[in-house]
Design a protein around this motif. Structure first.
Motif, short mmCIF file in Angstrom:
data_model
loop_
_atom_site.label_atom_id
_atom_site.label_comp_id
_atom_site.label_asym_id
_atom_site.label_seq_id
_atom_site.Cartn_x
_atom_site.Cartn_y
_atom_site.Cartn_z
N PRO A 1 0.81 -1.23 0.00
CA PRO A 1 0.00 0.00 0.00
C PRO A 1 0.84 1.28 0.00
O PRO A 1 0.55 2.22 -0.73
N GLU A 2 1.89 1.32 0.81
CA GLU A 2 2.73 2.52 0.86
C GLU A 2 3.47 2.73 -0.46
O GLU A 2 3.57 3.86 -0.95
N GLU A 3 3.96 1.65 -1.05
CA GLU A 3 4.65 1.75 -2.34
C GLU A 3 3.69 2.21 -3.43
O GLU A 3 4.05 3.04 -4.28
N SER A 4 2.46 1.68 -3.42
CA SER A 4 1.46 2.10 -4.41
C SER A 4 1.16 3.59 -4.27
O SER A 4 1.05 4.31 -5.27
N THR A 5 1.02 4.05 -3.05
CA THR A 5 0.74 5.46 -2.79
C THR A 5 1.90 6.33 -3.28
O THR A 5 1.69 7.36 -3.93
N THR A 6 3.13 5.90 -3.01
CA THR A 6 4.31 6.65 -3.45
C THR A 6 4.41 6.67 -4.96
O THR A 6 4.64 7.73 -5.57
N LEU A 7 4.22 5.52 -5.61
CA LEU A 7 4.28 5.45 -7.07
C LEU A 7 3.22 6.35 -7.69
O LEU A 7 3.50 7.10 -8.63
N TYR A 8 2.02 6.30 -7.16
CA TYR A 8 0.93 7.13 -7.68
C TYR A 8 1.29 8.61 -7.58
O TYR A 8 1.12 9.38 -8.53
N ALA A 9 1.81 9.01 -6.44
CA ALA A 9 2.17 10.42 -6.24
C ALA A 9 3.28 10.84 -7.21
O ALA A 9 3.23 11.94 -7.78
N LEU A 10 4.26 9.99 -7.42
CA LEU A 10 5.35 10.31 -8.34
C LEU A 10 4.84 10.42 -9.78
O LEU A 10 5.21 11.34 -10.51
N LEU A 11 4.00 9.48 -10.19
CA LEU A 11 3.47 9.51 -11.55
C LEU A 11 2.58 10.72 -11.77
O LEU A 11 2.62 11.35 -12.83
N GLU A 12 1.79 11.08 -10.76
CA GLU A 12 0.95 12.28 -10.85
C GLU A 12 1.81 13.53 -11.00
O GLU A 12 1.44 14.46 -11.70
N ARG A 13 2.96 13.54 -10.36
CA ARG A 13 3.88 14.67 -10.47
C ARG A 13 4.50 14.77 -11.86
O ARG A 13 4.71 15.86 -12.38
N LEU A 14 4.77 13.63 -12.49
CA LEU A 14 5.36 13.61 -13.82
C LEU A 14 4.33 13.92 -14.91
O LEU A 14 4.68 14.47 -15.95
N ARG A 15 3.10 13.54 -14.69
CA ARG A 15 2.07 13.60 -15.73
C ARG A 15 1.91 14.96 -16.40
O ARG A 15 1.89 15.04 -17.63
N PRO A 16 1.78 16.06 -15.65
CA PRO A 16 1.57 17.35 -16.33
C PRO A 16 2.71 17.70 -17.30
O PRO A 16 2.46 18.19 -18.40
N GLY A 17 3.93 17.45 -16.91
CA GLY A 17 5.06 17.75 -17.78
C GLY A 17 5.10 16.88 -19.01
O GLY A 17 5.51 17.31 -20.09
N MET A 18 4.63 15.64 -18.87
CA MET A 18 4.61 14.71 -20.01
C MET A 18 3.47 15.04 -20.96
O MET A 18 3.58 14.82 -22.15
N GLU A 19 2.36 15.53 -20.44
CA GLU A 19 1.18 15.76 -21.27
C GLU A 19 1.12 17.17 -21.85
O GLU A 19 0.35 17.40 -22.77
N LYS A 20 1.93 18.10 -21.36
CA LYS A 20 1.78 19.49 -21.82
C LYS A 20 2.10 19.67 -23.30
O LYS A 20 1.57 20.55 -23.92
N ASN A 21 2.93 18.84 -23.86
CA ASN A 21 3.25 18.95 -25.29
C ASN A 21 2.51 17.93 -26.13
O ASN A 21 2.75 17.82 -27.31
N ALA A 22 1.64 17.19 -25.48
CA ALA A 22 0.90 16.16 -26.23
C ALA A 22 -0.27 16.74 -26.97
O ALA A 22 -0.74 17.77 -26.74
#
Length: 146
Positions: A125-146
């Motif tokens: 559960p803690e790893e899932s929460t951490t992974l989710y938070a990290l991916l959410e942080r990356l998402r805007p930068g990855m999608e801004k040029n899409a």
């Protein structure tokens, strides 16, 4: 006996890992889609339809020509998984909308992605929460040029 300190991965290592995970997830998605008689592109269209989306918008998301989207949508419409509707603001624009059957089939495709589910099940559960938070942080930068 002391634990060896973790080395910070390079950007290249991170990119290669993201690419490998993305490719594996895509293969899993395509296999689950094929089980339902869908091409990976048809399933990807269904996955994008959280609401009405113009044909041109689909072409942009799929990184293809609008004429290619017409054929994909034609095949999905023939299976009654999507329908075309005129845009209320501009009746010349056709929006693609997932039907109940289309939403159900993409839900099942996602549910049947066994390799992806299996990999995620290895996280606590803690790893899932951490992974989710990290991916959410990356998402805007990855999608801004899409």
């Amino acid at each position: 006996m002391s634990a060896t300190p973790l080395q910070t991965p390079t950007k290249l290592q991170l990119l290669e890992l993201l690419a490998a995970i993305g490719a594996a997830q895509w293969r899993d998605f395509a296999a689950a889609a094929a089980h339902h008689g869908l091409t990976s592109t048809q399933a990807r269209v269904l996955a994008q339809l959280n609401g009405p989306l113009p044909m041109r918008g689909l072409a942009t998301l799929l990184v293809c020509d609008a004429s290619n989207v017409t054929g994909i949508v034609d095949r999905l419409e023939a299976r009654e998984l999507v329908r075309r509707e005129p845009d209320p603001a501009d009746r010349r624009v056709k929006n693609v909308v997932a039907t109940d059957a289309g939403r159900e089939i993409i839900r099942r495709v996602r549910e049947e992605m066994q390799a992806t589910h299996g990999a995620l099940d290895t996280l606590g559960p803690e790893e899932s929460t951490t992974l989710y938070a990290l991916l959410e942080r990356l998402r805007p930068g990855m999608e801004k040029n899409a």
